[in-house]
Design a protein around this motif. Structure first.
Motif: not given
Ligand code: NAP
Length: 337
Positions: A76, A314, A14-17, A12, A40, A164, A43
């Motif tokens: 996720g 967060n 490329t995501g925010l976390v 993950g 995924s 976020s 990316s």
């Molecule tokens: N944001 C928060 O405050 C927070 C806090 C605690 C925990 N979390 C948890 O951390 C996780 C990610 O959150 P986020 O905020 O970073 O979300 P996000 O910005 O939407 O990023 C999601 C990441 O997951 C990757 N991904 C999605 N589907 C995938 C797949 N099938 N195979 C491989 N990679 C995949 C995405 O890759 P692509 O870019 O390629 O789609 C991206 O890198 C979630 O489980 C969330 O519950 C978030």
């Protein structure tokens, strides 16, 4: 002796976390030998800089963890469910940010300041460590010393959670609705209202986010019968969650003792001078790993009642930094490999 270095996979990335994982790993100078960035199909081939070097994002598959020592997951729950056990089976220590494993009896749920001791391999937990929910993390840090000294009798949370917390989709929906455009992610225009619904609705009238706070608090404090209730609200704030916490304690307390207890505790900064407008706000917590606590006062409605207000980043303490702190603790103990 030469310091151990690890092969680290970020799922993950490329995501925010995931992006914040990379920032925190660099800030902390975490000992990395090889770094693999996974996401995924979308990316594939994307380039990400880490410590002056360019890395190409790879598509996650069953072979992604061959030869890796540590895997940090933030893609996720559905991705963690399939791939975290694969990583574990390849010998990786997994630290997972999703809600997938948090309530599994054989997996530890850890905030290092609170229950690092649960990571001890002697306890027999799986090598998948769950990172708690963001709002629970910033609440449990001040609750732990209060429980140790005065005994918690009952806890009631009300959260004010930043967009976020929903990842990129949440931030984009806030920006869109601030420009007057229609909402495409939240059920209402988040720029114009608070939304008392986070994660899915359950049959008991709570949301899943609210029940995460209840169950995770009990698990980390090893208090399965503790009375806890939560109301979780999404607010039009970009980053940093706030939690109002109402606590009933078993023993009587003096407010000044509570303030000192919290101020002396690892990871907490007390900001509490209402008359001079000093209390926890997002402008203090954004970009760092601390939990800010303020508005410390007696709850006038019950015996031994206490009210607190916490604010924390967060994406950092609520997710990436807590996970990296777990990894650092495991490294210090020699428990990564
Ligand atoms: N944001 C928060 O405050 C927070 C806090 C605690 C925990 N979390 C948890 O951390 C996780 C990610 O959150 P986020 O905020 O970073 O979300 P996000 O910005 O939407 O990023 C999601 C990441 O997951 C990757 N991904 C999605 N589907 C995938 C797949 N099938 N195979 C491989 N990679 C995949 C995405 O890759 P692509 O870019 O390629 O789609 C991206 O890198 C979630 O489980 C969330 O519950 C978030």
């Amino acid at each position: 002796m030469e310091k151990k270095k690890y092969n680290v996979a970020v799922v993950g990335a490329t995501g925010l976390v995931g992006g914040t994982f990379l920032k925190v790993l660099a800030e902390e100078k975490f000992p990395i030998n090889k770094l693999v960035l996974l996401a995924s199909e979308k990316s594939k081939g994307k380039k990400i800089m880490f410590e002056g070097k360019e890395y190409e994002v790879q598509v996650l598959d069953e072979n992604s963890f061959d030869g890796m020592d540590l895997a940090l997951f933030s893609a996720g729950a559905s991705v963690s469910k399939i791939y975290a056990p694969i990583a574990e089976s390849k010998g990786c220590l997994v630290i997972d940010n999703s809600s997938c494993f948090r309530q599994d009896a054989d997996k530890a749920l850890i905030v290092p300041e609170v229950n690092a001791f649960d990571a001890d391999p002697k306890l027999g937990y799986a090598r998948i460590i769950a990172n708690p929910n963001c709002s629970t993390i910033q609440s449990i840090v001040p609750l732990k010393p209060l429980d140790d000294k005065y005994g918690l009798k009952r806890v009631v949370y009300t959260t004010y959670q930043a967009v976020s917390g929903s990842g990129m989709k949440g931030i984009l929906d806030l920006e869109k609705t601030l420009r007057g455009e229609e909402n495409t992610f939240y059920p209402y225009k988040i720029a114009e209202t608070c939304i008392p619904e986070i994660d899915v609705a359950l049959d008991n009238g709570y949301t899943k986010e609210e029940m995460k706070m209840v169950n995770e608090t009990r698990k980390m404090l090893h208090r399965p019968d503790l009375k806890v209730a939560a109301t979780c609200v999404r607010v039009p704030v970009r980053n940093s969650h706030a939690v109002s916490i109402q606590v009933e304690l078993e023993k009587p307390f003096e407010i000044e003792d509570v303030r000192k207890l919290l101020a002396d505790y690892e990871g907490i900064v007390v900001v509490d001078d209402l008359k001079n407008h000093k209390y926890p706000v997002a402008q203090l917590s954004n970009g760092n790993n601390l939990v800010y606590v303020g508005r410390i006062r007696r709850d006038l409605s019950c015996d031994n009642g206490l009210l607190l207000y916490t604010v924390s980043d967060n994406i950092r303490k609520g997710a990436a930094s807590n996970a990296v702190q777990i990894a650092e603790y495991m490294d210090k103990q020699g428990w990564i490999k």
